[in-house]
Enzyme design. Structure first.
Site, short mmCIF file in Angstrom:
data_model
loop_
_atom_site.label_atom_id
_atom_site.label_comp_id
_atom_site.label_asym_id
_atom_site.label_seq_id
_atom_site.Cartn_x
_atom_site.Cartn_y
_atom_site.Cartn_z
N TYR A 33 13.79 60.67 -22.73
CA TYR A 33 14.04 59.93 -23.96
C TYR A 33 13.81 58.44 -23.75
O TYR A 33 13.71 57.95 -22.61
CB TYR A 33 15.47 60.17 -24.45
CG TYR A 33 16.55 59.44 -23.69
CD1 TYR A 33 17.14 58.29 -24.21
CD2 TYR A 33 16.98 59.88 -22.44
CE1 TYR A 33 18.13 57.61 -23.52
CE2 TYR A 33 17.97 59.22 -21.75
CZ TYR A 33 18.54 58.08 -22.28
OH TYR A 33 19.51 57.41 -21.59
N ARG A 52 7.20 53.39 -19.70
CA ARG A 52 8.24 54.13 -18.97
C ARG A 52 8.29 55.59 -19.43
O ARG A 52 8.50 56.50 -18.62
CB ARG A 52 9.60 53.46 -19.14
CG ARG A 52 10.70 54.11 -18.30
CD ARG A 52 11.99 53.32 -18.34
NE ARG A 52 12.56 53.27 -19.67
CZ ARG A 52 13.68 52.61 -19.98
NH1 ARG A 52 14.33 51.97 -19.03
NH2 ARG A 52 14.15 52.61 -21.21
N ARG A 100 14.49 81.73 -22.11
CA ARG A 100 15.25 81.05 -21.06
C ARG A 100 14.85 81.51 -19.67
O ARG A 100 15.01 82.68 -19.31
CB ARG A 100 16.75 81.23 -21.26
CG ARG A 100 17.59 80.35 -20.33
CD ARG A 100 19.09 80.51 -20.56
NE ARG A 100 19.83 79.55 -19.75
CZ ARG A 100 20.16 79.74 -18.46
NH1 ARG A 100 19.77 80.85 -17.85
NH2 ARG A 100 20.83 78.82 -17.81
N GLU A 179 24.10 51.07 -10.79
CA GLU A 179 23.87 50.59 -12.15
C GLU A 179 25.02 51.06 -13.02
O GLU A 179 25.92 51.77 -12.56
CB GLU A 179 22.54 51.11 -12.70
CG GLU A 179 22.42 52.62 -12.70
CD GLU A 179 21.01 53.11 -13.01
OE1 GLU A 179 20.24 52.35 -13.63
OE2 GLU A 179 20.69 54.25 -12.65
N LEU A 204 17.43 53.58 -12.81
CA LEU A 204 16.43 53.61 -13.86
C LEU A 204 15.71 52.26 -13.91
O LEU A 204 16.37 51.21 -13.80
CB LEU A 204 17.10 53.88 -15.21
CG LEU A 204 16.17 53.99 -16.41
CD1 LEU A 204 15.43 55.32 -16.36
CD2 LEU A 204 16.95 53.85 -17.71
#
Length: 284
Positions: A33, A52, A100, A179, A204
């Site tokens: 995301y 990114r 699945r 972070e 990240l």
């Protein structure tokens, strides 16, 4: 008026939007995301978010669902449809729907979802008062450089911060701050050097973080991408966090200990003002 969201090529009211129960983002967190700030109805640092996103998709082998121009059009349409002047656009791309099975399905058709949230980004109380944070153990997986939706550990950390009356939690591994649960971590150490974790699989690569490193160089602020301990953070002159949805926020206490004067510091304030001015100029 109902909020308009985007799902797999369609713009529709949020109550009508649907994703399969077999979507791998839902079943496995097999998705990535991005969150892009909106200021003055315009996207902030969008090219960096796209870069990114490309990297995250490549790292977990999800095919690119559309070109940059298409993703930009989705974002700008949502901003216009929902009349967002200030807020964020959330974009999520999963591997798609399949029976699945832990192994990746062949020839997946990615699921693309996007929506807006209207919220104040510039004139926020936290920017004026600074925020309180806590430190917690870093219990996440080892590929934090991928902006994955698998974020249970971060959600647990954010909830702990909330329960303890704090705004954010800094995660600690092998004695060093990595972070925040949803932010990059910075201190100005006792020698006046701006410090943050170097890039690698442990953090990240924050888009706002990258902008602050550039501004530090432009403003002549001494900078080292070098780990710092919790003890060093306690003794810092200043501390602050960066995130696309918060820009730069000064930190005034860590684990109940006042940082510096216990007030938002001049370097954090300057970075916030500089970043917002640049964002406004770019969107004009």
């Amino acid at each position: 008026m109902s909020r308009i969201v985007y799902v797999n090529g369609a713009f529709e009211p949020e109550e009508e939007a649907k994703v399969s129960v077999f979507d791998r983002g839902f079943l496995f967190g097999d998705a990535v995301y991005e969150v892009t700030a909106v200021l003055g109805g315009r996207l902030v640092d969008f090219d960096a978010h796209l870069a990114r996103l490309d990297r995250s998709l490549g790292e977990i082998e999800i095919p690119r669902p559309m070109p940059d121009e298409g993703l930009r059009e989705v974002h700008e349409t949502l901003i216009a449809e929902n009349q967002v002047d200030e807020g964020i656009v959330y974009l999520q791309i999963s591997r798609g729907s399949a029976e699945r099975d832990f192994a990746y399905p062949p020839s997946p058709l990615p699921t693309v979802v996007a929506f807006t949230q209207t919220r104040p980004l510039v004139n926020t109380p936290q920017a004026e008062t600074g925020v309180d944070i806590i430190t917690i153990p870093d219990i996440r997986w080892k590929r934090r450089d991928i902006k994955s939706t698998s974020m249970l550990a971060q959600a647990m950390g954010k909830q702990e911060a909330k329960a303890r009356g704090a705004y954010e939690a800094w995660m600690v591994e092998n004695g060093a701050v990595t972070e925040g649960t949803s932010s990059s971590a910075f201190i100005v150490d006792k020698d006046g050097v701006l410090r943050t974790q170097p890039l690698g699989p442990q953090i990240l690569p924050g888009v706002t973080r990258r902008a602050i490193l550039r501004l530090a160089e432009e403003d002549g602020v001494s900078l080292e991408e070098r780990p710092f301990s919790v003890a060093e953070a306690y003794e810092a002159r200043e501390a602050f966090m960066t995130a696309a949805s918060a820009f730069v926020l000064p930190i005034v206490t860590i684990d109940g200990r006042a940082i510096g004067t216990g007030e938002p510091g001049p370097i954090a304030r300057a970075f916030r003002a500089h970043y917002i001015a640049e964002a406004r100029a770019a969107s004009a």
